[in-house]
Motif scaffolding. Structure first.
Motif, mmCIF file in Angstrom:
data_model
loop_
_atom_site.group_PDB
_atom_site.id
_atom_site.type_symbol
_atom_site.label_atom_id
_atom_site.label_comp_id
_atom_site.label_asym_id
_atom_site.label_seq_id
_atom_site.Cartn_x
_atom_site.Cartn_y
_atom_site.Cartn_z
ATOM 1 N N GLY A 187 0.786 -1.227 0.000
ATOM 2 C CA GLY A 187 0.000 0.000 0.000
ATOM 3 C C GLY A 187 0.814 1.271 0.000
ATOM 4 O O GLY A 187 0.246 2.373 0.073
ATOM 5 N N ALA A 188 2.144 1.174 -0.080
ATOM 6 C CA ALA A 188 2.968 2.376 -0.152
ATOM 7 C C ALA A 188 2.692 3.148 -1.431
ATOM 8 O O ALA A 188 2.791 4.379 -1.467
ATOM 9 C CB ALA A 188 4.449 2.004 -0.064
ATOM 10 N N LEU A 189 2.346 2.418 -2.490
ATOM 11 C CA LEU A 189 1.910 3.021 -3.751
ATOM 12 C C LEU A 189 0.572 2.417 -4.147
ATOM 13 O O LEU A 189 0.326 1.234 -3.893
ATOM 14 C CB LEU A 189 2.933 2.767 -4.866
ATOM 15 N N PRO A 190 -0.283 3.194 -4.785
ATOM 16 C CA PRO A 190 -1.533 2.631 -5.286
ATOM 17 C C PRO A 190 -1.285 1.749 -6.508
ATOM 18 O O PRO A 190 -0.189 1.764 -7.088
ATOM 19 C CB PRO A 190 -2.347 3.873 -5.662
ATOM 20 N N ASP A 191 -2.267 0.976 -6.886
ATOM 21 C CA ASP A 191 -2.173 0.171 -8.105
ATOM 22 C C ASP A 191 -1.727 1.066 -9.264
ATOM 23 O O ASP A 191 -2.018 2.272 -9.286
ATOM 24 C CB ASP A 191 -3.528 -0.435 -8.454
ATOM 25 N N GLY A 192 -1.039 0.452 -10.231
ATOM 26 C CA GLY A 192 -0.554 1.310 -11.295
ATOM 27 C C GLY A 192 -0.044 0.588 -12.514
ATOM 28 O O GLY A 192 -0.372 -0.579 -12.764
ATOM 29 N N TRP A 193 0.802 1.301 -13.247
ATOM 30 C CA TRP A 193 1.279 0.883 -14.558
ATOM 31 C C TRP A 193 2.790 0.739 -14.549
ATOM 32 O O TRP A 193 3.497 1.660 -14.145
ATOM 33 C CB TRP A 193 0.864 1.912 -15.607
ATOM 34 N N ALA A 194 3.265 -0.401 -15.004
ATOM 35 C CA ALA A 194 4.701 -0.660 -15.115
ATOM 36 C C ALA A 194 5.061 -0.689 -16.599
ATOM 37 O O ALA A 194 4.463 -1.435 -17.381
ATOM 38 C CB ALA A 194 5.064 -1.976 -14.447
ATOM 39 N N VAL A 195 6.044 0.129 -16.970
ATOM 40 C CA VAL A 195 6.386 0.327 -18.373
ATOM 41 C C VAL A 195 7.758 -0.277 -18.659
ATOM 42 O O VAL A 195 8.765 0.139 -18.070
ATOM 43 C CB VAL A 195 6.400 1.832 -18.718
ATOM 44 N N GLU A 196 7.778 -1.243 -19.543
ATOM 45 C CA GLU A 196 9.064 -1.777 -19.974
ATOM 46 C C GLU A 196 9.657 -0.865 -21.036
ATOM 47 O O GLU A 196 8.950 -0.117 -21.719
ATOM 48 C CB GLU A 196 8.893 -3.196 -20.527
ATOM 49 N N ASP A 197 10.978 -0.918 -21.197
ATOM 50 C CA ASP A 197 11.637 -0.124 -22.219
ATOM 51 C C ASP A 197 11.153 -0.559 -23.597
ATOM 52 O O ASP A 197 11.036 -1.756 -23.880
ATOM 53 C CB ASP A 197 13.150 -0.286 -22.121
ATOM 54 N N GLY A 198 10.841 0.415 -24.434
ATOM 55 C CA GLY A 198 10.341 0.135 -25.769
ATOM 56 C C GLY A 198 8.846 0.285 -25.918
ATOM 57 O O GLY A 198 8.317 0.198 -27.025
ATOM 58 N N VAL A 199 8.144 0.557 -24.808
ATOM 59 C CA VAL A 199 6.681 0.629 -24.802
ATOM 60 C C VAL A 199 6.201 2.075 -24.780
ATOM 61 O O VAL A 199 6.840 2.951 -24.195
ATOM 62 C CB VAL A 199 6.118 -0.137 -23.589
ATOM 63 N N GLY A 200 5.062 2.326 -25.406
ATOM 64 C CA GLY A 200 4.353 3.586 -25.269
ATOM 65 C C GLY A 200 2.923 3.304 -24.868
ATOM 66 O O GLY A 200 2.290 2.398 -25.413
ATOM 67 N N ALA A 201 2.419 4.048 -23.895
ATOM 68 C CA ALA A 201 1.041 3.847 -23.424
ATOM 69 C C ALA A 201 0.305 5.173 -23.452
ATOM 70 O O ALA A 201 0.752 6.150 -22.835
ATOM 71 C CB ALA A 201 1.033 3.269 -22.009
#
Length: 245
Positions: free
Chosen positions: A184-198
């Protein structure tokens, strides 16, 4: 001027770009989101301390693309408040570079750039960036701003949740981010690998692309029992349309 109800608010998380890749695919994807024939693209290198070489690299990459690239320095700021507002609100794209996320946020707030970027976002300017330039848009992020990897419960809050860049390329990122979400230190989220665009439109993921065959975007969520789950999301290979033609 109030926000038009039809204006889409868009931001993009980048796992690469002119500073890391030679093919320019992610930068071309960013420009492809803009309808202007000569898009105005402002690079904001605050997180790097306005490193001159970084700004020059951006200009060298974007000048041949036919738009109107520019750089906004803040450590040697030249624009007064009115001119700064007019400049940022005139941009089609604001592209934020990597570096120190915590320092970036502090400097932006001193100069009122955080408020101006919110206004630009509401008016339809595409906000994007790599590393710290991806972290800054969310409620919180995973960062090495303080040396060792840790969570930062701070950000502009334009994207609900948290962000973790370099998910596949820096030792300890994956495990440390998952642990921060799990407890719970950070809320749910998005992890971005190198090479990706979101791309997020009005806070909803509307496109995910990749310049590398195996690069992924992940949704990382607490399981409510002291652990975290990660779900890899399909990414459209750059250079191939949605219909596959």
């Amino acid at each position: 001027m109030s926000q038009d109800s039809r204006t889409e608010r868009r931001l993009a998380l980048l796992g690469g770009g002119f500073s890391t890749d030679d093919d320019g695919l992610l930068d071309d994807w960013v420009l492809g989101q803009v309808r202007a024939a000569r898009p105005r693209v402002c690079f904001v290198p605050t997180a790097s301390g306005d490193a001159p070489g970084y700004a020059e690299q951006f200009l060298a990459a974007f000048r041949p693309r036919g738009g109107e690239p520019s750089v906004l320095p803040l450590f040697r700021r030249e624009l007064d408040d009115d001119a700064l507002r007019a400049f940022l609100l005139s941009q089609d794209v604001v592209y934020v570079g990597g570096g120190n996320t915590a320092n970036l946020l502090a400097v932006w707030r001193v100069h009122g750039v955080d408020r101006l970027l919110r206004e630009a976002y509401d008016r339809g300017t595409l906000l994007c960036g790599i590393s710290a330039g991806a972290n800054c848009w969310a409620d919180g992020s995973h960062t090495d701003s303080f040396g060792p990897l840790r969570h930062l419960s701070d950000g502009l809050g334009l994207l609900t949740g948290s962000v973790c860049p370099h998910y596949d390329s820096e030792p300890g990122r994956r495990a440390s981010y998952r642990a921060a979400v799990a407890d719970g230190a950070l809320p749910d989220g998005w992890a971005v690998e190198d090479g990706v665009g979101a791309l997020f439109t009005d806070g909803v993921l509307t496109d995910a692309v990749s310049r590398a065959p195996r690069a992924r975007l992940y949704r990382v969520e607490s399981d409510g029992e002291g652990g975290a789950t990660e779900r890899g999301l399909p990414c459209r290979p750059l250079g191939i349309s949605r219909s596959g033609t």
